[in-house]
Design an enzyme around this catalytic site. Structure first.
Site, PDB file in Angstrom:
ATOM      1  N   GLU A   1       0.735  -1.037  -0.320  1.00 46.15           N
ATOM      2  CA  GLU A   1      -0.099   0.274  -0.046  1.00 46.15           C
ATOM      3  C   GLU A   1       0.320   1.192  -0.108  1.00 46.15           C
ATOM      4  OE1 GLU A   1      -3.798  -0.352   3.047  1.00 46.15           O
ATOM      5  OE2 GLU A   1      -2.298  -2.019   3.496  1.00 46.15           O
TER       6      GLU A   1
ATOM      7  N   SER B   1      -6.963  -3.066   2.056  1.00 47.00           N
ATOM      8  CA  SER B   1      -7.068  -2.168   1.051  1.00 47.00           C
ATOM      9  C   SER B   1      -7.753  -3.387   0.078  1.00 47.00           C
ATOM     10  CB  SER B   1      -5.770  -1.041  -0.008  1.00 47.00           C
ATOM     11  OG  SER B   1      -5.453  -0.423   1.270  1.00 47.00           O
TER      12      SER B   1
ATOM     13  N   TYR C   1      -9.794   3.681  -4.429  1.00 49.67           N
ATOM     14  CA  TYR C   1      -8.799   4.944  -4.306  1.00 49.67           C
ATOM     15  C   TYR C   1      -8.402   6.009  -6.351  1.00 49.67           C
ATOM     16  CZ  TYR C   1      -7.340   2.410   0.095  1.00 49.67           C
ATOM     17  OH  TYR C   1      -6.835   2.266   0.995  1.00 49.67           O
TER      18      TYR C   1
ATOM     19  N   ARG D   1     -10.702   2.831  11.903  1.00 47.63           N
ATOM     20  CA  ARG D   1     -12.066   2.892  10.845  1.00 47.63           C
ATOM     21  C   ARG D   1     -12.346   1.484  11.116  1.00 47.63           C
ATOM     22  NH1 ARG D   1     -10.458   3.235   5.893  1.00 47.63           N
ATOM     23  NH2 ARG D   1     -11.440   1.270   5.736  1.00 47.63           N
TER      24      ARG D   1
ATOM     25  N   ASP E   1     -14.512  -1.545   9.144  1.00 45.68           N
ATOM     26  CA  ASP E   1     -15.232  -2.145   8.078  1.00 45.68           C
ATOM     27  C   ASP E   1     -16.204  -3.351   8.819  1.00 45.68           C
ATOM     28  OD1 ASP E   1     -13.765  -0.254   7.295  1.00 45.68           O
ATOM     29  OD2 ASP E   1     -12.343  -1.834   6.137  1.00 45.68           O
TER      30      ASP E   1
ATOM     31  N   GLU F   1     -13.555  -6.451   9.958  1.00 39.43           N
ATOM     32  CA  GLU F   1     -11.748  -5.668   9.779  1.00 39.43           C
ATOM     33  C   GLU F   1     -11.926  -4.147  10.914  1.00 39.43           C
ATOM     34  OE1 GLU F   1      -8.912  -4.604   6.322  1.00 39.43           O
ATOM     35  OE2 GLU F   1     -10.540  -6.160   5.537  1.00 39.43           O
TER      36      GLU F   1
ATOM     37  N   ASN G   1      -9.526  -0.967  10.799  1.00 35.32           N
ATOM     38  CA  ASN G   1      -8.206  -0.025  10.296  1.00 35.32           C
ATOM     39  C   ASN G   1      -7.571   0.529  11.868  1.00 35.32           C
ATOM     40  OD1 ASN G   1      -8.655  -0.981   7.523  1.00 35.32           O
ATOM     41  ND2 ASN G   1      -9.796  -0.427   8.394  1.00 35.32           N
TER      42      ASN G   1
ATOM     43  N   GLY H   1      -6.439   5.580   5.671  1.00 34.46           N
ATOM     44  CA  GLY H   1      -6.692   6.585   4.563  1.00 34.46           C
ATOM     45  C   GLY H   1      -6.651   7.630   5.028  1.00 34.46           C
TER      46      GLY H   1
END
Length: 327
Positions: A22, A150, A224, A263, A265, A279, A281, A285
């Site tokens: 990433e 990602s 992205y 964050r 998900d 998951e 994070n 991002g």
């Protein structure tokens, strides 16, 4: 509380780039954060951990750092350990929480142990019994690396004959590969700010975002680089359901011991509106397409103020601080 005087932050390093898959996104995040800090007269400097060694990091004598590294060698506890050793306060979760959250298998085991809803899964090997796995989880299933982000290396498998190929695709990125029960429904994500404990500085969730990707494919490119994905923030869900999702998210954040920001998900199952954790994070991002800034804007928090709030939480582990005082 955000320091009113920019000088109170001292010399700030923005760690970006790195060596993970990433890297490209990390550079985009890092440059966004750097620009925000400079616009607020913070003495901020870019530091690419993929191009510079650790002695160069120590030589910079940063007073604190903002981590915008994504994936391995930055989000997985390794860089956090380096910063603990160097005594440089950093944004985001601790060594342990970062390492735990980066590993989807271990994250799910912790959540399951705490009774939090997350899709069932199997860890895969090259000689796994594909028929048995498909039978137990029911097709379709999601196959993905345990320690990548990602959607890298992820495959949605609709036929048992595809399982071996999906495993090989994921195994190219990680030796640990999992097959996860597919939850049919809406994809949600919820940013969190603060410390995952009770009290005055307790974590708070930002507004939920519903992700509407083309054909349900929220791929690396759709995340992205394309503008085809639509986002609803907040989504058209009942207030009761939104509160249920946010409570689950805060529980998930706390049991992993996260802090600073992150964050989570989720999937919201279509047939009964039950949320399932996917998951965590710990270094999300911060690009122009990123979701944490989008959610922050929904409550009037600008990108620049968001960055300053996160930077103000930079710290070291309490254990490490205590150990230093004893020596």
């Amino acid at each position: 509380m955000i320091a009113l005087n920019p000088k109170e932050f001292g010399k700030v390093g923005v760690l970006m780039g790195g060596r993970s898959a990433e890297r490209e996104i990390s550079l985009m995040s890092g440059n966004g954060v750097l620009g925000a800090l400079l616009s607020r007269n913070i003495d901020a400097h870019a530091f690419d951990t993929g191009m510079n060694d650790l002695s160069a990091l120590a030589a910079q004598k940063f007073d604190r750092v903002f981590i915008t590294l994504h994936g391995r060698y930055g989000e997985d506890g390794t860089m956090q350990g380096v910063l603990e050793h160097l005594g440089i306060p950093y944004t985001g979760s601790s060594v342990l929480a970062s390492a735990l959250a980066m590993d989807k298998e271990m994250t799910k085991r912790v959540w399951m142990n705490e009774g939090l809803s997350t899709p069932r899964f199997h860890m895969l090997k090259s000689d796994s019994n594909w028929d048995a796995i498909a039978h137990d989880l029911c097709l379709p299933v999601i196959v993905k690396p345990s320690r990548e982000g990602s959607t890298i290396g992820l495959t949605k498998v609709t036929n048992v004959s595809q399982l071996c190929k999906a495993y090989e695709n994921a195994a190219a990125f990680d030796t640990n590969v999992l097959a996860e029960e597919f939850i049919d429904g809406d994809e949600l994500t919820v940013p969190v700010l603060g410390v995952g404990t009770e009290g005055a500085s307790a974590a708070r969730s930002l507004p939920i975002i519903r992700i509407l990707a083309p054909d349900g494919d929220y791929s690396y490119q759709n995340k992205y680089f394309k503008d085809d994905t639509r986002y609803e923030c907040p989504p058209p869900l009942s207030m009761c359901l939104q509160e249920e999702v946010q409570r689950l998210v805060l529980q998930a954040y706390r049991v992993l011991g996260c802090r600073g920001w992150g964050r989570i998900d989720l999937m919201l199952r279509k047939r009964d509106n039950k949320p399932y954790l996917l998951e965590m994070n710990t270094s999300p991002g911060m690009t122009g397409h990123s979701l944490v800034p989008m959610s922050a804007r929904a409550v009037g928090l600008s990108y620049e103020d968001l960055v300053l709030e996160i930077l103000s939480t930079a710290t070291l582990d309490l254990y490490m601080n205590t150990l230093g005082k004893l020596q």
